[in-house]
Design a protein around this motif. Structure first.
Motif: not given
Length: 448
Positions: A66-67, A73-74, A129-130, A397-399
């Protein structure tokens, strides 16, 4: 008085203006280098133990991944926000705010560990994640004032310096755990102390030292310059960005959305395809190795060589991107990733072949990232560049997140060998992508 002279506040000749710009570019690269060392250390230290900390607080290994999802996502959201803030107020504001958010997230993770508060942990990991997104966005700062023939090398400086922090961070996990225990903090939260301090130091470095802001200077100079790529190698035909040279940056930005420019589409495709191929295979390699009886020491060796191959060749890759061209290096990235997939598929339980496969995987990713970044910078003007860069990094990032999630499904449904081959074949799609880009770039006009 020229625009460059106005920026620097004195009347100069054209030669003096160029010398001043180069001096500022050297200063910017020095700041970017220092920032990347700090940001790389902050990122690697926290990522190393994030899953373990989640497993400890959640009491199950089923949600230990989960992390990574929250972190990704962040990172994606921050890439978008940093790009937009940079577009309005410059690199210092965008990168400074992004690193500050990463530091806040790291502090939140430490607090969540002390309080054993799971909701706080999940929220903090999202904010953390930022730091990753901002660290990746910093590579663009080195290209703002770089000449077209220097952009590949400018990106390479940032990536090479990330290596030092990324290698140092994980090696400090154990001493940081002891320090945390001495302070009454759970040992697994110790690395996040380094992450918070490193991200805060990186943001402070940017805000204090990145003066004058290279993005704002480049935007001020934009009316006197046209976005263009470096000349292509002999016999390669017109440079890809030549189709845009006849228009001013203002006209380009007004008539042709960045998302429809061949250079932006090609650069984004290069980075997306290489990211998916690399993340999918890298994610499942430790699982594959442990299933074949390899110990953690061997897993660590393979991943360390892979990470080194991702960053250390950057100076050579950047020079090739500038000297040979963006398209040849992008095609070479696809071929290298195909070789990585083929070697990985044949590796079985051979440690030496897995080392070779993961080294090629990292090298292919490196070539794709630098070539793709340069393509996007070539194809955009300062009026929209930062916003476009942020949007592309969101997709990357999403890919990566999608590739990591689907890699396990592919292996469960077939095999690690099939995953490697699929990643290699996917990366080979860069060849037709570059061919299509060449045709589009050579067309009489960019579509409005």
């Amino acid at each position: 008085m020229s625009r460059a002279s106005h920026v620097h506040g004195v009347g100069r000749s054209a030669a003096d203006d160029d010398a001043a710009r180069r001096a500022l570019q050297r200063r910017v690269l020095a700041v970017v280098a220092a920032t990347q060392v700090l940001g790389g250390a902050g990122l690697a230290a926290g990522v190393t133990v994030g899953a373990l900390l989640a497993e400890e607080l959640l009491g199950t290994s089923g949600l230990a991944g989960l992390p990574v999802g929250l972190f990704t996502l962040g990172s994606a959201l921050t890439a978008l926000l940093v790009g937009r803030l940079t577009q309005r107020r410059g690199r210092r504001a965008g990168l400074g705010a992004g690193f500050a958010a990463g530091a806040l997230g790291a502090a939140g993770v430490v607090l969540a560990a002390v309080l054993a508060n799971v909701p706080l942990l999940l929220a903090a990991l999202f904010v953390y994640g930022a730091g990753a997104a901002t660290n990746l966005q910093t590579r663009y700062a080195g290209t703002d004032l770089a000449r077209p023939e220097e952009r590949g090398r400018a990106v390479s400086v940032a990536l090479v310096c990330t290596t030092f922090g990324a290698v140092a961070g994980p090696n400090l996990v154990e001493p940081l755990g002891r320090l945390a225990t001495m302070l009454g903090i759970p040992a697994l939260a110790g690395p996040f102390l380094l992450s918070g301090a490193a991200f805060l130091a990186a943001g402070t470095t940017v805000v204090l030292l990145l003066r004058p802001d290279p993005f704002l200077v480049a935007r001020h100079l934009a009316p006197a310059e046209s976005p263009s790529g470096p000349p292509g190698p002999a016999g390669s035909g017109p440079a890809p960005a030549e189709v845009e040279r006849s228009a001013t940056p203002t006209d380009l930005d007004a008539t042709t959305p960045d998302a429809r420019r061949p250079g932006v589409l090609a650069g984004a495709a290069v980075m997306l395809l290489t990211q998916v191929a690399m993340v999918a295979v890298m994610t499942m390699t430790p699982v594959h190795m442990r299933a074949h009886g390899h110990g953690l020491g061997s897993v660590g060796l393979v991943i360390s060589i892979h990470v080194a191959a991702m960053f250390l060749p950057s100076l050579l890759t950047g020079a090739l991107v500038d000297r040979v061209g963006r398209m040849p290096v992008a095609v070479a990235a696809g071929v290298t990733l195909l070789l990585a997939g083929a070697v990985g598929a044949l590796a079985g339980d051979s440690l030496s072949l897995l080392v070779l496969a993961l080294a090629l995987l990292g090298l292919g990713w490196n070539m794709g990232l630098i070539a793709g970044t340069a393509l996007i910078v070539d194809a955009t003007g300062p009026a929209t560049r930062a916003r476009t860069q942020g949007g592309v990094d969101v997709l990357i990032a999403l890919a990566g997140a999608g590739a990591g999630a689907m890699s396990g499904v592919v292996v469960a449904g077939s095999s690690f060998a099939m995953l490697c081959l699929a990643g290699g074949v996917l990366a080979l799609a860069l060849v037709p992508v570059m061919a299509s880009y060449r045709r589009a770039a050579a067309s009489p006009a960019v579509p409005e």
